[in-house]
Design an enzyme around this catalytic site. Structure first.
Site, PDB file in Angstrom:
ATOM      1  N   ASN A 216     -22.883 -37.649 -12.897  1.00 30.36           N
ATOM      2  CA  ASN A 216     -23.187 -36.225 -12.828  1.00 30.36           C
ATOM      3  C   ASN A 216     -24.543 -35.983 -13.499  1.00 30.36           C
ATOM      4  OD1 ASN A 216     -22.746 -35.905 -15.678  1.00 30.36           O
ATOM      5  ND2 ASN A 216     -20.556 -35.627 -15.314  1.00 30.36           N
ATOM      6  N   GLU A 219     -25.012 -36.691 -17.263  1.00 32.00           N
ATOM      7  CA  GLU A 219     -25.031 -38.124 -17.564  1.00 32.00           C
ATOM      8  C   GLU A 219     -26.397 -38.718 -17.246  1.00 32.00           C
ATOM      9  OE1 GLU A 219     -20.244 -38.776 -16.672  1.00 32.00           O
ATOM     10  OE2 GLU A 219     -21.736 -39.263 -15.141  1.00 32.00           O
ATOM     11  N   ASP A 288     -13.626 -38.020 -10.648  1.00 33.67           N
ATOM     12  CA  ASP A 288     -12.751 -39.115 -10.204  1.00 33.67           C
ATOM     13  C   ASP A 288     -12.452 -38.978  -8.712  1.00 33.67           C
ATOM     14  OD1 ASP A 288     -12.478 -39.900 -12.964  1.00 33.67           O
ATOM     15  OD2 ASP A 288     -11.012 -38.304 -13.190  1.00 33.67           O
TER      16      ASP A 288
END
Length: 340
Positions: A216, A219, A288
């Site tokens: 993302n 990050e 996820d």
């Protein structure tokens, strides 16, 4: 380098979804218990300026890398999880949930001196209002550097002989996933000539040899020491830097309400707007869902662009659900059919 996506037709994307069925994906992952405590707000405490919540019920769900496992199963794939649980109540509950999903968990080991990671969310509301998250409590834990379970998983990766269509690595920073263990996962994928994807919370620049990564935007900013915000030039530079430094075939950056950006070597960047609405219900575990869908699409033979589009649909569907959730093939097909 940017362009509007040359979208494959819905029929082509639906065919990829059909190809999810029975695809075998080995998931090397930090397995987490997502715990939800529900209650109703009673009043403000006289002890401190905090709300008193009347407890109603507890719900424990497969979280972290276990949520990626759950999404693969929900999408029709066959996940092969490899990870570590503690010999505690939450570890036993996660095993039971995997059994309920009919997931073969022989590669999930128990280490007695390890505490299963738990993220506890307290949600409460009024009698006639939706429950909102009030606080989150994380049970910090980390697998020991000399963990016997990690050594056994490395041996299992080297010795793996079953059918395989893809490898997915989910690193939540609880100590299982190390550069050496990722090397073993990448080596297995290369021996089998299957794609390997990585989603890592804190070590984006620490691994090599993957097919694709799905970080993302925060990050990416943390890894490169930059702030992207709404600066398209910085986003472009970041994506190209990750392609070069990681040597991957694709970088899919998820950007919340700004959608996704797909970077591939020698191809224009594709910016994918979000599917659905930005008035989300819950973003818990959406990353996820994205990597599970993306990896299954690669396993089914799709290129990164259709894989990214399907991951975008899946992410848009799951954030409209409460709690840690999954998406199903019929939901994806309905989303495809709804697009003009």
């Amino acid at each position: 380098m940017s362009a509007r996506p040359a979208l494959p037709p819905a029929e082509a994307l639906a065919a990829v979804v059909d190809g999810f069925r029975a695809k075998r994906v080995l998931v090397l992952a930090d397995l987490v218990a997502d715990e939800f405590l529900y209650g109703s707000v009673q009043r403000v405490s006289r002890e401190a300026p905090v709300l008193i919540i009347q407890y109603d019920t507890t719900d424990v769900r497969l979280g972290g890398g276990a949520n990626a496992v759950n999404n693969i199963a929900s999408l029709g794939g066959m996940p092969i999880p490899m990870g570590v649980l503690g010999g505690d109540e939450h570890g036993r509950r996660l095993r039971a949930l995997l059994r309920e999903r009919r997931v073969q968990a022989t590669g999930v080991l128990t280490e007695a001196n390890y505490a299963t990671p738990v993220k506890t969310r307290v949600l409460a509301g009024g009698v006639h209002s939706a429950k909102q998250q009030m606080v989150r409590i994380d049970k910090a834990t980390r697998l020991a550097g000399n963990s016997p379970a990690r050594r056994r998983i490395a041996q299992a990766l080297r010795a793996f002989r079953g059918p395989l269509d893809a490898v997915l690595v989910s690193d939540y920073g609880f100590g299982l996933v190390t550069p050496d263990l990722v090397k073993e996962a990448v080596a297995l994928a290369r021996r089998r000539r299957v794609p390997v994807t990585v989603d890592t919370r804190y070590a984006l620049l620490g691994f090599r040899g993957m097919t694709a990564v799905t970080p993302n935007e925060p990050e990416v900013e943390a890894a490169l020491g930059i702030t992207i915000g709404h600066d398209g030039g910085r986003l472009e530079s970041a994506g190209r830097t990750l392609l070069r430094r990681l040597g991957v075939k694709a970088v899919l950056i998820t950007r919340g309400s700004d959608g996704m950006a797909l970077f591939e070597p020698r191809r224009p960047t594709v910016h994918i707007p979000i599917y659905g609405t930005d008035q989300v219900a819950d973003v818990t575990g959406s990353g996820d869902t994205v990597i599970a869908t993306f990896t299954l699409a690669l396993a089914a033979g799709a290129d990164p662009l259709p894989a990214s589009l399907l991951a975008n649909y899946a992410g848009g569907i799951v954030v409209m659900k409460r709690g840690t959730a999954t998406v199903s093939p019929p939901e994806l097909r309905r989303a495809l059919a709804s697009e003009p």
